[in-house]
Design a protein around this motif. Structure first.
Motif, PDB file in Angstrom:
ATOM      1  N   PHE A  87      62.236   8.861  21.304  1.00 37.23           N
ATOM      2  CA  PHE A  87      63.335   9.689  21.752  1.00 37.23           C
ATOM      3  C   PHE A  87      64.421   8.799  22.339  1.00 37.23           C
ATOM      4  O   PHE A  87      64.138   7.756  22.924  1.00 37.23           O
ATOM      5  N   TYR A  88      65.642   9.186  22.183  1.00 42.68           N
ATOM      6  CA  TYR A  88      66.740   8.464  22.786  1.00 42.68           C
ATOM      7  C   TYR A  88      66.821   8.893  24.244  1.00 42.68           C
ATOM      8  O   TYR A  88      66.932  10.062  24.571  1.00 42.68           O
ATOM      9  N   LYS A  89      66.751   7.923  25.156  1.00 41.95           N
ATOM     10  CA  LYS A  89      66.850   8.213  26.590  1.00 41.95           C
ATOM     11  C   LYS A  89      68.024   7.403  27.119  1.00 41.95           C
ATOM     12  O   LYS A  89      68.057   6.179  27.024  1.00 41.95           O
ATOM     13  N   GLU A  90      68.958   8.116  27.683  1.00 40.42           N
ATOM     14  CA  GLU A  90      70.107   7.427  28.277  1.00 40.42           C
ATOM     15  C   GLU A  90      69.698   6.994  29.668  1.00 40.42           C
ATOM     16  O   GLU A  90      69.282   7.800  30.489  1.00 40.42           O
ATOM     17  N   ARG A  91      69.819   5.706  29.909  1.00 36.81           N
ATOM     18  CA  ARG A  91      69.440   5.182  31.228  1.00 36.81           C
ATOM     19  C   ARG A  91      70.671   4.815  31.987  1.00 36.81           C
ATOM     20  O   ARG A  91      71.576   4.157  31.483  1.00 36.81           O
ATOM     21  N   ILE A  92      70.689   5.229  33.192  1.00 36.72           N
ATOM     22  CA  ILE A  92      71.861   4.960  34.010  1.00 36.72           C
ATOM     23  C   ILE A  92      71.562   3.901  35.043  1.00 36.72           C
ATOM     24  O   ILE A  92      70.534   3.728  35.555  1.00 36.72           O
TER      25      ILE A  92
END
Length: 92
Positions: A87-92
């Motif tokens: 899954f694409y997980k946007e990490r901040i």
């Protein structure tokens, strides 16, 4: 004089009987109404218990469903990992 005394005695007896009758009537009414009030209080208590039990059941079901979703999500991630996908997980 004797006749007046007898009348007075009968009046006292009559008043005493009237007090006894009114007392018995009041006691009978109380005995009839007491169980009704008790039933209302019991009904109110039972409704409260049912409401609390329903809420507790809802919380248990929500927790079980959350746990099930977490387990299925982990399985899905493992299956994707086996296929080399993620899954694409946007990490901040």
């Amino acid at each position: 004089m004797k006749r007046e005394a007898e009348i007075h005695d009968y009046q006292k007896k009559l008043e005493r009987w009237q007090r006894i009758i009114s007392f018995n009537k009041a006691m009978t009414e109380m005995q009839i109404s007491a169980p009704l009030k008790m039933n209302k209080n019991q009904t109110r208590a039972i409704k409260g218990e049912v409401k609390l039990a329903s809420r507790a059941l809802l919380l248990v079901r929500q927790a079980a469903l959350k746990e099930l979703f977490e387990i299925e999500h982990k399985q899905y991630l493992e299956e994707l990992s086996v296929m080399g996908k993620t899954f694409y997980k946007e990490r901040i």
